[in-house]
Design a protein around this motif. Structure first.
Motif, mmCIF file in Angstrom:
data_model
loop_
_atom_site.group_PDB
_atom_site.id
_atom_site.type_symbol
_atom_site.label_atom_id
_atom_site.label_comp_id
_atom_site.label_asym_id
_atom_site.label_seq_id
_atom_site.Cartn_x
_atom_site.Cartn_y
_atom_site.Cartn_z
ATOM 1 N N ASN A 47 -13.538 1.733 120.753
ATOM 2 C CA ASN A 47 -14.638 2.366 121.473
ATOM 3 C C ASN A 47 -14.390 2.360 122.980
ATOM 4 N N ASN A 48 -13.873 1.242 123.501
ATOM 5 C CA ASN A 48 -13.580 1.157 124.936
ATOM 6 C C ASN A 48 -12.508 2.166 125.341
ATOM 7 N N LEU A 49 -11.453 2.267 124.546
ATOM 8 C CA LEU A 49 -10.390 3.238 124.833
ATOM 9 C C LEU A 49 -10.944 4.663 124.806
ATOM 10 N N SER A 50 -11.818 4.925 123.847
ATOM 11 C CA SER A 50 -12.390 6.274 123.720
ATOM 12 C C SER A 50 -13.292 6.600 124.905
ATOM 13 N N GLU A 51 -14.104 5.629 125.331
ATOM 14 C CA GLU A 51 -14.990 5.851 126.476
ATOM 15 C C GLU A 51 -14.190 6.072 127.760
ATOM 16 N N PHE A 77 -3.983 9.741 127.278
ATOM 17 C CA PHE A 77 -3.499 8.400 127.619
ATOM 18 C C PHE A 77 -2.387 8.403 128.667
ATOM 19 N N LYS A 78 -1.933 9.586 129.048
ATOM 20 C CA LYS A 78 -0.663 9.719 129.776
ATOM 21 C C LYS A 78 -0.569 8.839 131.022
ATOM 22 N N ASN A 79 -1.633 8.726 131.781
ATOM 23 C CA ASN A 79 -1.584 7.980 133.043
ATOM 24 C C ASN A 79 -2.099 6.545 132.926
ATOM 25 N N ALA A 80 -2.374 6.109 131.708
ATOM 26 C CA ALA A 80 -2.880 4.751 131.499
ATOM 27 C C ALA A 80 -1.756 3.734 131.685
ATOM 28 N N CYS A 92 -9.355 -2.652 128.231
ATOM 29 C CA CYS A 92 -10.197 -2.141 127.144
ATOM 30 C C CYS A 92 -10.303 -3.141 125.991
ATOM 31 N N GLN A 93 -9.866 -4.364 126.256
ATOM 32 C CA GLN A 93 -9.962 -5.475 125.302
ATOM 33 C C GLN A 93 -9.069 -5.280 124.076
ATOM 34 N N VAL A 132 3.945 3.131 122.575
ATOM 35 C CA VAL A 132 3.770 4.285 121.684
ATOM 36 C C VAL A 132 3.373 5.518 122.482
ATOM 37 N N VAL A 133 2.423 5.357 123.398
ATOM 38 C CA VAL A 133 1.952 6.484 124.211
ATOM 39 C C VAL A 133 3.110 7.079 125.011
ATOM 40 N N ASP A 134 3.900 6.225 125.643
ATOM 41 C CA ASP A 134 5.028 6.705 126.451
ATOM 42 C C ASP A 134 6.059 7.413 125.589
#
Length: 292
Positions: free
Chosen positions: A137-141, A164-167, A175-176, A187-189
């Motif tokens: 939920n935190n990631l989505s928000e 997620f690109k710039n996270a 985001c816990q 994974v995102v990268d």
């Protein structure tokens, strides 16, 4: 099954015992469906918010319409599959599955998004469900697109790889997500840098699919099997977690058998229905505390 549309909702008549919201949403396969005070469940799927409850034997899908039912929900809830037939086949295998399928008679395996399952089950490793739900939920928000309000609460879609690109790793940790922050970042990268289509893994056979998933740090055999089953529609796999290990040791195999050997036993015994057997056995074991 009869489908009726009325006042921003869709009613499914004649669905019988093959769809029980509690069984579906509490059997360990999903994390964005939250039980409400009235016993219904509200979830976020494909950028939409929907509420599901069972009333007088009918399934009521609130905050949707017949067009979305035909284009999204029919497939998502796997309504084209006859679960009565599946349960009959599993019941014929042995007395344990006979009891487990009766206990979780309303389970359906949701056809979920493979990308969301990849990140969600990385978060699930050595984690409790409330913490998993909170992190997702935190990631989505923080990174997902705002969908809008439903029943006084604002909902957000699950972030795409591009979202997620710039996270940074630190952002993800905030985001816990705990120690899984670096795995999610990796994974995102990888997906963004290689323009990787995670959903293309559905076109691989089951062994190739799980091998493709295990290449990501943070994805071990059990997590890969969960992603393959719930996000890639590989029903001939068998995730083995602590509850599945307990129920398998209670009913089928000797104690302290290795997880790979338990998995192989299950695949040999249950065959193409292994994924369905896993869900009935998991729910049966966890709810009744079998092997605790």
């Amino acid at each position: 099954m009869n489908v009726i549309e009325e006042k921003n909702r869709v009613i499914l008549e004649g669905i019988g015992d093959d769809f029980e919201p509690q069984h579906v949403f509490d059997c360990g396969q999903c994390f964005r469906w939250i039980r409400q005070e009235d016993g219904s469940y509200t979830g976020v799927v494909q950028g939409r918010v929907i509420n599901v409850k069972k009333e007088n034997g009918n399934i009521i899908l609130d905050n949707t319409n017949k067009k979305d039912f035909e284009e999204i929900w029919f497939d998502y809830f796997d309504l084209g599959r006859d679960y009565t037939v599946i349960k009959k086949e599993l019941k014929a295998m042995d007395e344990y599955l006979d009891k487990a399928t009766d206990f979780g008679k309303g389970i359906r395996i949701l056809r979920q998004d493979g990308w969301e399952m990849l990140i969600s089950f990385i978060i699930s490793a050595n984690n409790r469900i409330p913490m998993i739900q909170r992190a997702i939920n935190n990631l989505s928000e923080k990174y997902g697109k705002c969908i809008g309000e439903y029943s006084g609460k604002t909902y957000y879609a699950f972030p795409t790889p591009e979202d997620f690109k710039n996270a940074t790793t630190e952002d993800i940790r905030a985001c816990q997500t705990g120690f899984r922050d670096k795995y999610i970042k990796g994974v995102v990268d990888y997906v963004n840098e290689n323009n990787e289509d995670i959903l293309s893994y559905r076109n691989l056979d089951t062994d190739e699919c799980t091998k493709a998933l295990i290449k990501f740090n943070g994805v071990g055999p059990k997590v890969a099997d969960c992603i393959a089953l719930f996000g890639m529609f590989k029903y001939d796999t068998f995730p083995v977690d602590v509850w599945v290990k307990r129920v398998m040791e209670e009913f089928y195999v000797e104690d302290n058998l290795s997880l790979p050997k338990i998995r192989k036993f299950a695949l040999d015994k249950f065959g193409d229905l292994a994924g369905f057997a896993q869900q009935y056995l998991f729910y049966y074991a966890r709810e009744l505390g079998i092997g605790r």
